[in-house]
Design an enzyme around this catalytic site. Structure first.
Site, PDB file in Angstrom:
ATOM      1  N   GLU A 175      -7.643  -7.465  14.784  1.00 36.04           N
ATOM      2  CA  GLU A 175      -8.133  -6.588  15.857  1.00 36.04           C
ATOM      3  C   GLU A 175      -7.883  -7.166  17.252  1.00 36.04           C
ATOM      4  O   GLU A 175      -8.781  -7.272  18.082  1.00 36.04           O
ATOM      5  CB  GLU A 175      -9.629  -6.282  15.650  1.00 36.04           C
ATOM      6  CG  GLU A 175      -9.877  -5.480  14.387  1.00 36.04           C
ATOM      7  CD  GLU A 175     -11.318  -5.018  14.206  1.00 36.04           C
ATOM      8  OE1 GLU A 175     -12.214  -5.589  14.835  1.00 36.04           O
ATOM      9  OE2 GLU A 175     -11.539  -4.065  13.426  1.00 36.04           O
ATOM     10  N   GLU A 377      -9.309  -2.356   6.558  1.00 32.84           N
ATOM     11  CA  GLU A 377     -10.772  -2.367   6.605  1.00 32.84           C
ATOM     12  C   GLU A 377     -11.264  -0.934   6.668  1.00 32.84           C
ATOM     13  O   GLU A 377     -10.712  -0.113   7.409  1.00 32.84           O
ATOM     14  CB  GLU A 377     -11.312  -3.103   7.839  1.00 32.84           C
ATOM     15  CG  GLU A 377     -11.130  -4.588   7.801  1.00 32.84           C
ATOM     16  CD  GLU A 377     -11.767  -5.281   9.002  1.00 32.84           C
ATOM     17  OE1 GLU A 377     -12.734  -4.749   9.573  1.00 32.84           O
ATOM     18  OE2 GLU A 377     -11.262  -6.346   9.369  1.00 32.84           O
TER      19      GLU A 377
HETATM   20  P1  P53 Z   1     -19.553  -5.252  11.520  1.00 36.97           P
HETATM   21  C1  P53 Z   1     -16.480  -3.176  15.867  1.00 36.97           C
HETATM   22  C2  P53 Z   1     -15.865  -1.949  15.630  1.00 36.97           C
HETATM   23  C3  P53 Z   1     -14.922  -1.827  14.635  1.00 36.97           C
HETATM   24  C4  P53 Z   1     -14.556  -2.939  13.892  1.00 36.97           C
HETATM   25  O1  P53 Z   1     -18.028  -4.753  11.569  1.00 36.97           O
HETATM   26  C5  P53 Z   1     -15.152  -4.167  14.139  1.00 36.97           C
HETATM   27  C6  P53 Z   1     -16.124  -4.292  15.120  1.00 36.97           C
HETATM   28  C7  P53 Z   1     -16.786  -5.596  15.377  1.00 36.97           C
HETATM   29  O2  P53 Z   1     -18.138  -5.501  15.092  1.00 36.97           O
HETATM   30  O3  P53 Z   1     -14.795  -5.293  13.493  1.00 36.97           O
HETATM   31  C8  P53 Z   1     -14.254  -5.297  12.204  1.00 36.97           C
HETATM   32  O4  P53 Z   1     -19.521  -6.513  10.729  1.00 36.97           O
HETATM   33  C9  P53 Z   1     -13.923  -6.739  11.923  1.00 36.97           C
HETATM   34  C10 P53 Z   1     -14.753  -7.373  10.853  1.00 36.97           C
HETATM   35  C11 P53 Z   1     -16.133  -6.754  10.867  1.00 36.97           C
HETATM   36  C12 P53 Z   1     -15.991  -5.296  10.491  1.00 36.97           C
HETATM   37  O5  P53 Z   1     -15.152  -4.631  11.397  1.00 36.97           O
HETATM   38  O6  P53 Z   1     -19.937  -5.442  12.922  1.00 36.97           O
HETATM   39  O7  P53 Z   1     -12.563  -6.958  11.686  1.00 36.97           O
HETATM   40  O8  P53 Z   1     -14.769  -8.763  11.058  1.00 36.97           O
HETATM   41  O9  P53 Z   1     -17.048  -7.400  10.051  1.00 36.97           O
HETATM   42  C13 P53 Z   1     -17.310  -4.556  10.409  1.00 36.97           C
HETATM   43  O10 P53 Z   1     -20.297  -4.174  10.811  1.00 36.97           O
END
Ligand code: P53
Length: 478
Positions: A175, A377
């Protein structure tokens, strides 16, 4: 169902949210080790040294370090054929600027990669997932110093060479487009945390430095793509973009234009550089106008051109609405900003659930780049309940994922070249945004609380068998 034979099905993790063992085998501190826990109402803090009474979730995380054999066995039971993980840079180069890697750190990953392969999974490795060695932050202010490019390249060369016959799929930075906002500057770019203390909340007083650091990281990424292809021409190396899909809130042309600019500057810019090998004119013009256009060294344009990626990968969780109307409603607790869409529901953390948006996004990206893609993801963060009988009935998660898999299938039927799907957090892990444990994504429940207490025992959720069946039927049996 349209998924091709050999479609990659699995899950995605990141070292700092998952591994623990933060001081084992001579590992150095990473910037992630200085981020405190938090929750939806309490922002995480960055502390410049480790405070004695403070909880830092990355230190233990869910202790994959000591559970890897059993955890990988569980992923194998679900028939994963791919597993996304990151290598912790400071396990390999503890300070970041050494010339010789830490052999004990490499041996840890030797074991993990071999166990994955033995259990039928091809590794998909992120070289930097929201972390950089603290040594590079303290001595160089991270990527704002050009010398850090060579240190990143040395790290990549070390692991790409060591695993050249075992790993085919690589992502340079997770990201990376967060660097365009006042957010990714510390975790990805490693800029001096003192800056964050002076300019909290992502204010942009240091925008010029940040875009220079982002430029240096883009050069580093391109160098590593080229290097990887020299090490093994079969490597498939991708960009990884946080794809915040956005819609204009209204048909008012001012909102349409505002959304376009958000999409280009935040969501598309970094991928455009990594796919096309040059800065897009919309960003060059925007940055020059703000006097934030980075200094290009003589060789940079050629480096960017020579290091374009083989595949486009992205995270997809939600969509947001964009409008100039500041009074428009926001969704609760969404750290991303953006406005509420009256047609969508949100998770407890304010992330708007939008499966059709995934079909839309895949079509948009296919049309823009024509590259093979992977959704690396996707998932639903939810405060799951462990019942006294040891079960977790997560039908909401099954629903979320089913709808998103249907949405991917629809895109494939419309001609999208999709290589795989690694949902986020197949085993519950630490939230990146809030640092808490309560926001769970997994098929496997981990008995651990927000403050790090708990038995760390693993339990299969209802979704465990469901995902296994999805994989076994190559997405037919949903
Ligand atoms: P968490 C924000 C928006 C979209 C993706 O996020 C993001 C984030 C950061 O918070 O990050 C990705 O754990 C990232 C992972 C992360 C996952 O999304 O905040 O690549 O490390 O854990 C989910 O719910």
């Amino acid at each position: 169902m349209a998924f091709k034979t050999g479609f990659l099905w699995g899950g995605a993790t990141a070292a700092n949210q998952f591994e623990g063992g933060y001081n084992k085998d001579g590992r150095g501190l990473s910037v992630a080790d200085l981020k405190t826990g938090g929750d939806v109402n309490t922002p995480r803090r960055f502390t410049s040294t480790i405070e004695k009474e403070t909880y830092y979730p990355s230190h233990q995380a869910i202790d994959f370090y000591d559970h890897h054999k059993a955890d990988i066995d569980l992923f194998g039971q679900m028939n994963f054929n791919v597993f996304r993980m990151s290598i912790s840079w400071s396990r390999i180069f503890p300070q970041g600027d050494e010339l010789v890697p830490n052999e004990a750190g490499l041996q840890f990953y030797d074991t993990i990669i071999d166990e994955l392969i033995e259990n039928g999974m091809t590794p998909l490795i992120t070289l930097s997932h929201f972390e950089i060695p603290m040594g590079l932050v303290e001595k160089y202010s991270g990527f704002s110093d050009r010398r850090v490019i060579d240190m990143y390249v040395r790290y990549a060369q070390t692991v790409m060479t060591r695993y050249k016959d075992k790993v085919t799929y690589w992502l340079t930075f997770n990201e990376m487009n967060f660097g365009t906002m006042g957010r990714g500057e510390l975790t990805t770019l490693g800029m001096n945390p003192k800056d964050e203390a002076i300019y909290p909340n992502g204010q942009t007083e240091n925008e010029k430095v940040r875009f220079q650091a982002l430029h240096n990281a883009l050069v580093a990424s391109a160098k590593v793509v080229k290097l990887g292809h020299d090490i093994n021409p079969d490597f498939k190396i991708g960009c990884m973009i946080c794809h915040i899909t956005s819609y204009p809130l209204t048909p008012n042309p001012v909102d349409i234009l505002e959304q376009k600019e958000f999409d280009l500057r935040f969501t598309k810019f970094v991928g455009d550089v990594q796919v096309r090998g040059e800065y897009p004119s919309y960003m060059t013009a925007y940055l020059k106008k703000k006097d934030s256009f980075p200094v290009f060294e003589a060789e940079d344009a050629a480096i960017l051109k020579a290091g374009t990626v083989d595949m486009y990968t992205f995270s997809y969780y939600m969509s947001v609405c964009i409008t100039l109307d500041e009074t428009a409603a926001e969704t609760n607790g969404n750290l991303m900003g953006g406005k509420a869409n009256p047609y969508l529901e949100s998770s407890e953390w304010g992330w708007q659930i939008d499966p059709i948006g995934l079909t839309y996004t895949l079509l948009d990206l296919q049309d823009r780049y024509g590259l093979p893609m992977m959704v690396v993801e996707n998932g639903l963060g939810f405060a799951d309940e462990l019942r006294p009988d040891g079960t977790i009935i997560d039908d909401y998660r099954i629903d979320y994922m089913r709808q998103h898999i249907v949405a991917m299938d629809a895109a494939v039927e419309k001609g999208v070249d999709l290589l795989g799907y690694t949902m986020w957090g197949p085993i519950d892990l630490i939230s990146a945004g809030t640092g808490e444990m309560k926001k769970r994504y997994g098929f496997i429940y981990v008995d651990m609380n927000n403050d790090g207490t708990g038995s760390l025992k693993r339990y299969k959720k209802k979704s465990f068998d469901w995902y296994k069946q999805v994989i076994t039927s190559n997405g037919r049996d949903l």
